[in-house]
Design an enzyme around this catalytic site. Structure first.
Site, PDB file in Angstrom:
ATOM      1  N   SER A 162      -5.029   2.672   4.196  1.00  0.00           N
ATOM      2  CA  SER A 162      -5.180   2.126   2.858  1.00  0.00           C
ATOM      3  C   SER A 162      -5.347   0.599   2.943  1.00  0.00           C
ATOM      4  O   SER A 162      -6.153   0.008   2.233  1.00  0.00           O
ATOM      5  CB  SER A 162      -3.957   2.497   2.011  1.00  0.00           C
ATOM      6  OG  SER A 162      -3.978   1.819   0.795  1.00  0.00           O
ATOM      7  N   GLY A 176      -5.499   3.246  -5.964  1.00  0.00           N
ATOM      8  CA  GLY A 176      -6.004   4.607  -6.030  1.00  0.00           C
ATOM      9  C   GLY A 176      -7.509   4.612  -5.806  1.00  0.00           C
ATOM     10  O   GLY A 176      -8.274   5.170  -6.593  1.00  0.00           O
ATOM     11  N   GLY A 196       2.404   2.182  -3.060  1.00  0.00           N
ATOM     12  CA  GLY A 196       2.586   2.553  -4.472  1.00  0.00           C
ATOM     13  C   GLY A 196       3.446   1.548  -5.208  1.00  0.00           C
ATOM     14  O   GLY A 196       3.970   1.849  -6.290  1.00  0.00           O
ATOM     15  N   LYS A 235       0.801  -1.231   0.000  1.00  0.00           N
ATOM     16  CA  LYS A 235       0.000   0.000   0.000  1.00  0.00           C
ATOM     17  C   LYS A 235       0.831   1.277   0.000  1.00  0.00           C
ATOM     18  O   LYS A 235       0.458   2.282   0.594  1.00  0.00           O
ATOM     19  CB  LYS A 235      -0.993   0.048   1.183  1.00  0.00           C
ATOM     20  CG  LYS A 235      -1.865  -1.154   1.361  1.00  0.00           C
ATOM     21  CD  LYS A 235      -2.463  -1.709   0.120  1.00  0.00           C
ATOM     22  CE  LYS A 235      -3.565  -1.033  -0.547  1.00  0.00           C
ATOM     23  NZ  LYS A 235      -3.886  -1.638  -1.874  1.00  0.00           N
TER      24      LYS A 235
HETATM   25  P1  A3P Z   1      -4.921   3.624  -2.298  1.00  0.00           P
HETATM   26  O1  A3P Z   1      -5.631   2.692  -3.206  1.00  0.00           O
HETATM   27  O2  A3P Z   1      -5.269   3.414  -0.856  1.00  0.00           O
HETATM   28  O3  A3P Z   1      -5.044   5.059  -2.688  1.00  0.00           O
HETATM   29  P2  A3P Z   1       0.265  -0.778  -3.638  1.00  0.00           P
HETATM   30  O4  A3P Z   1       0.350  -0.861  -5.082  1.00  0.00           O
HETATM   31  O5  A3P Z   1       1.610  -0.912  -2.983  1.00  0.00           O
HETATM   32  O6  A3P Z   1      -0.750  -1.697  -3.061  1.00  0.00           O
HETATM   33  O7  A3P Z   1      -0.179   0.671  -3.264  1.00  0.00           O
HETATM   34  C1  A3P Z   1      -1.437   1.165  -3.594  1.00  0.00           C
HETATM   35  C2  A3P Z   1      -1.396   2.658  -3.450  1.00  0.00           C
HETATM   36  O8  A3P Z   1      -0.546   3.218  -4.444  1.00  0.00           O
HETATM   37  C3  A3P Z   1      -2.700   3.336  -3.638  1.00  0.00           C
HETATM   38  O9  A3P Z   1      -3.371   3.326  -2.390  1.00  0.00           O
HETATM   39  C4  A3P Z   1      -2.287   4.725  -4.115  1.00  0.00           C
HETATM   40  O10 A3P Z   1      -2.409   5.692  -3.109  1.00  0.00           O
HETATM   41  C5  A3P Z   1      -0.807   4.594  -4.464  1.00  0.00           C
HETATM   42  N1  A3P Z   1      -0.459   5.082  -5.792  1.00  0.00           N
HETATM   43  C6  A3P Z   1       0.663   5.779  -6.080  1.00  0.00           C
HETATM   44  N2  A3P Z   1       0.705   6.079  -7.372  1.00  0.00           N
HETATM   45  C7  A3P Z   1      -0.390   5.562  -7.937  1.00  0.00           C
HETATM   46  C8  A3P Z   1      -0.893   5.564  -9.266  1.00  0.00           C
HETATM   47  N3  A3P Z   1      -0.232   6.163 -10.251  1.00  0.00           N
HETATM   48  N4  A3P Z   1      -2.074   4.974  -9.495  1.00  0.00           N
HETATM   49  C9  A3P Z   1      -2.764   4.388  -8.486  1.00  0.00           C
HETATM   50  N5  A3P Z   1      -2.318   4.350  -7.219  1.00  0.00           N
HETATM   51  C10 A3P Z   1      -1.151   4.932  -6.937  1.00  0.00           C
END
Ligand code: A3P
Length: 842
Positions: A671, A792, A575, A573
């Protein structure tokens, strides 16, 4: 002072007496248990002093060239006995902390040179002595070489005198001493003692008790009165602690005399209150590999078989039930000279007198097979050979030719062994590496126990004494106090491998009979091994390309160029998926192939997939030998906070680069909660975020488990420290907020970090998508491709009380993170700077 004692390994089981090298007298046991303690209570002060569970030996070594070698010998002796060691070079290093959190860190202090101890600065001396008195820790010291012209000197402020530069003979032991454990006390070492620079000790004080005594070399010549009592000089002395409350054992020479090696181990055991001690029981298994293999002229004849049977009977008297364990490759039966073929027949005639285990039918190395069906076919042939010739194969144990396929693992070998022979145990010299032999270890893979083997120095090319490097006298030395002797002393499990038994075989075994103790079947031995060393069960896969021997027994179809050079470790979570997708846009950067179960993440180093082995991991990386133009990476966000991942990644990919992404841990936690809610986790559906993070110890399991996954990964400093320990200079920390808001500059930083060429300008590949609220990938015809719904997400902001709670919860962790990053010269993310600038609430 009140002492609380607990049983020691040596005291455990009375049944050991039948197999120990030396049975204990009850008087000695009493003395020892009085000495032992786990807690030392000072009634005066009402304090309890503890020695840390995993305590170590502190060794003060000497760096100068003349004494360096002996310093190493001390360290090797301790290491070979699996004792933790902290070595400090006296001349250049400060004394380490001796106590942590009220616990004493060392169970014994060893001075390579007694003079170092005597001449310590006052402050260091009182630190050491104070520690030893308080924690009842003893000191061992060796006198070291005489560098001046003095023949006699007082030992510091002790009521003790040393006489130096002595030449001695006829060493005996004082059986009254409570120190002995391995050492047999009843014997005298008659004859000249090696070395011209012995020191002996003199004192009238009752605190001193002799351990070992010897005569001067010239004594008998000077002894004019016949039958007068010889004058004995003390060569090893025990300070019982009556003088200043500290027990010490002082040696008047180094390990040149073989007996000092075991006297040293006995002293370490005694003065550490039994903490640094190994059981006396020895498990001996003698594998005679390749019993029919070998060119005509070096194979066994009838006379050799008879000799082996005689030797086996002799050993069986010392080690009840002893049998040689013969490894056979049926194809080579009757392939020698006429005389040798008679030898083969003799072996079969007496087949039931030995144990037998299968090699490969044609002695082919498992890594050279192209298919497992051919391997199975060959194993079946060998099995048929055993059945046709009434060979009583001992169930469950096999050894691969040249240990090939065992480690590095050839999965087909494990599965074929299981299906044809129901193998449960094998052995190898190769795990983790051949050298140093004292560090060989075991592991369990696919239900097969792999235990470490030692060799006795006899190989295919040393079938005769004349061929032994250094000749018979060298072999003699190895057995009588040398390398082989020490191996038996240091290694509770002594699996010996020797090649076809010719005359040297007899010789070797008669040398061993002084020490061995117990012989159990290979599978029983393996089970016992992992009972005693349970921590070794889990393997640690290393890079086969880091060891030329491993490469030799690794399939030519496998290649280290399939391993990743970059690992994105998480945490979840932050990114990680965005970074994964952006990296994959680069034409020269390739991720692993997706896993059927965990999709883009292989989750190899952090979970049960690790048990699938290296072959499993490598099959997810595309390409073969010629994919050197591809930069390979893997991303599994579960690695960051796994207690094992850093060690495992380092073992397999020591030169890999590591990326971790850090966002505000409170946001990361929220998240994760939202993620679990979408996945219909019951605890998340039925409880608010605030309820989850503040749930007490009486809450249900599902809430506690969700709470753990919300909160634990955000303790960044704790987890990051593990990675920095292994990869201090190979880590890039990405600010997760920056990745979200300005991925173009983050990607340029990442490309610089991994040194990829050509470098892409990501402004041509990424752009902000106002609908998604995040950066997305620019596709052909100007369309955007954003990450899926699960990344996201849109959800309400965190409740203020949750924000407040988490800010306080993570405050200390964030402070630690700040100093950790600064200590390692890493950039501190903006969110952390801002977070710490805020006054703490609560
Ligand atoms: P949220 O969905 O809570 O906003 P991971 O891939 O490690 O599981 O992390 C998910 C998180 O990546 C998302 O959390 C979001 O905030 C973040 N993130 C950073 N850049 C992003 C992007 N370009 N598109 C979607 N999420 C992104």
């Amino acid at each position: 002072m009140q002492q609380i004692s607990s049983p020691t390994e040596g005291e455990k089981s009375p049944s050991h007496d039948s197999v120990v090298i030396k049975a204990h007298t009850s008087a000695k046991e009493t003395t020892f248990s009085q000495n032992r303690y786990t807690h030392q209570t000072s009634q005066d002060q009402g304090e309890v002093y503890l020695i840390a569970e995993e305590s170590a030996a502190l060794v003060i070594v000497h760096g100068d060239e003349k004494q360096k070698d002996f310093g190493n010998q001390i360290l090797v002796a301790l290491d070979a006995n699996r004792f933790k060691v902290k070595a400090v070079k006296f001349e250049t290093q400060e004394l380490p902390f001796l106590v942590k959190g009220g616990e004493g860190l060392y169970s014994i202090i060893i001075f390579q040179n007694l003079l170092t101890y005597i001449n310590l600065r006052e402050v260091d001396r009182s630190l050491i002595d104070g520690y030893c008195q308080r924690y009842k820790v003893g000191i061992v010291a060796f006198t070291g070489p005489s560098l001046d012209n003095e023949y006699s000197m007082k030992v510091g402020n002790f009521p003790l005198v040393m006489d130096k530069k002595m030449t001695l003979k006829d060493l005996s032991l004082n059986s009254e001493s409570p120190v002995f454990h391995i050492t047999k006390t009843k014997r005298t070492l008659s004859g000249i003692l090696p070395g011209e620079d012995w020191t002996v000790f003199r004192s009238n004080h009752s605190t001193y008790q002799s351990i070992a005594l010897a005569k001067t070399r010239t004594q008998d010549m000077l002894n004019l009165v016949p039958d007068s009592k010889p004058i004995l000089h003390t060569t090893v002395i025990h300070d019982l602690g009556h003088y200043d409350g500290i027990q010490r054992v002082l040696f008047g020479s180094d390990f040149t005399l073989w007996l000092h090696y075991i006297l040293f181990l006995d002293s370490v055991r005694f003065l550490s209150g039994g903490r640094l001690s190994v059981d006396l029981k020895r498990y001996i298994l003698v594998d005679v590999d390749d019993i029919f293999v070998g060119s005509a002229g070096i194979r066994m004849k009838r006379i050799d078989v008879e000799a082996m049977l005689v030797e086996q009977d002799i050993l069986a008297k010392l080690v009840p039930g002893f049998r040689f364990n013969l490894g056979f490759s049926g194809k080579f039966f009757q392939r020698g000279t006429d005389e040798e073929n008679l030898g083969d027949e003799r072996l079969l005639k007496h087949a039931d007198k030995f144990w037998w285990f299968p090699h490969m039918w044609n002695h082919m190395q498992p890594h050279k097979y192209n298919s497992s069906s051919k391997m199975i076919q060959d194993m079946k042939k060998n099995k048929q050979f055993a059945q046709d010739n009434w060979i009583p194969v001992h169930k469950g144990y096999a050894v691969a030719p040249h240990h090939s396929g065992v480690y590095p693992v050839q999965e087909e070998l494990y599965s074929s062994w299981k299906s044809v022979w129901q193998i449960e145990a094998t052995s190898t010299e190769e795990y983790p590496h051949l050298r140093p032999s004292r560090n060989r270890r075991g592991f369990i893979h696919k239900g097969i126990m792999v235990i470490p083997r030692q060799t006795c120095g006899l190989f295919t090319h040393t079938n005769f004494f004349r061929e032994y490097p250094g000749g018979r006298s060298r072999l003699d030395k190895s057995i009588n106090g040398g390398e082989l002797f020490r191996t038996v002393i240091n290694t509770p499990f002594y699996l010996m491998m020797q090649k076809k038994a010719k005359k040297s075989n007899r010789f070797m075994c008669s040398g061993l009979d002084k020490y061995p103790t117990c012989n159990s079947t290979p599978v029983e031995t393996a089970k016992k091994y992992f009972e005693i060393f349970p921590k070794e069960k889990d393997p640690l896969w290393r890079n086969p390309c880091e060891d030329s021997r491993h490469l030799e027994i690794w399939s030519s179809k496998k290649s280290c160029s399939k391993l990743p050079q970059l690992v994105v470790v998480g945490p979840q979570k932050t990114g990680t998926t965005a970074l994964y997708s952006f990296l994959s846009l680069h034409p020269y950067i390739r991720s692993n192939l997706p896993s059927e179960k965990t999709f883009e993440e292989l989750q190899f180093f952090s979970g049960p997939n690790y048990n699938n082995g290296l072959d499993w991991y490598m099959k997810y990386f595309p390409g073969g030998k010629n994919n050197s133009d591809q930069y390979r990476f893997e991303k599994s966000a579960t690695y960051f906070d796994s207690p094992y991942a850093a060690t495992r990644v380092h073992a397999l990919l020591p030169t890999a680069k590591i990326i971790a992404i850090l966002t505000n841990p409170a946001n990361r936690s929220y998240s994760w909660y939202q993620h679990m809610k979408v996945h219909e986790d019951k605890a998340a559906l039925n409880h608010s975020f605030y309820e989850v993070i503040t749930a007490g110890s009486d809450s249900g399991r599902s809430v506690k488990s969700l709470q753990k996954r919300c909160l634990e990964p955000g303790k960044y400093a704790t987890h990051l420290y593990r990675w920095l320990k292994y990869f201090p200079k190979q880590i890039l920390i990405i600010d997760g907020n920056q990745l979200r808001d300005d991925p173009v500059s983050v990607m340029s930083k990442v490309q610089r970090f991994i040194g990829i060429q050509p470098r892409l300008d990501y402004k041509h590949f990424l752009r902000y998508d106002s609908r998604k609220g995040f950066f997305c990938i620019i596709k052909r015809k100007g369309k955007s491709e954003c990450l899926g719904k699960s990344k996201g997400r849109i959800y309400p902001p965190m409740e203020p009380r949750a924000v407040e709670y988490l800010n306080l919860y993570y405050r200390q962790h964030n402070l630690q993170l700040h100093s950790l990053l600064e200590n390692y010269g890493l950039t501190v993310p903006d969110w952390l700077v801002k977070d710490l600038a805020r006054p703490p609430q609560g």
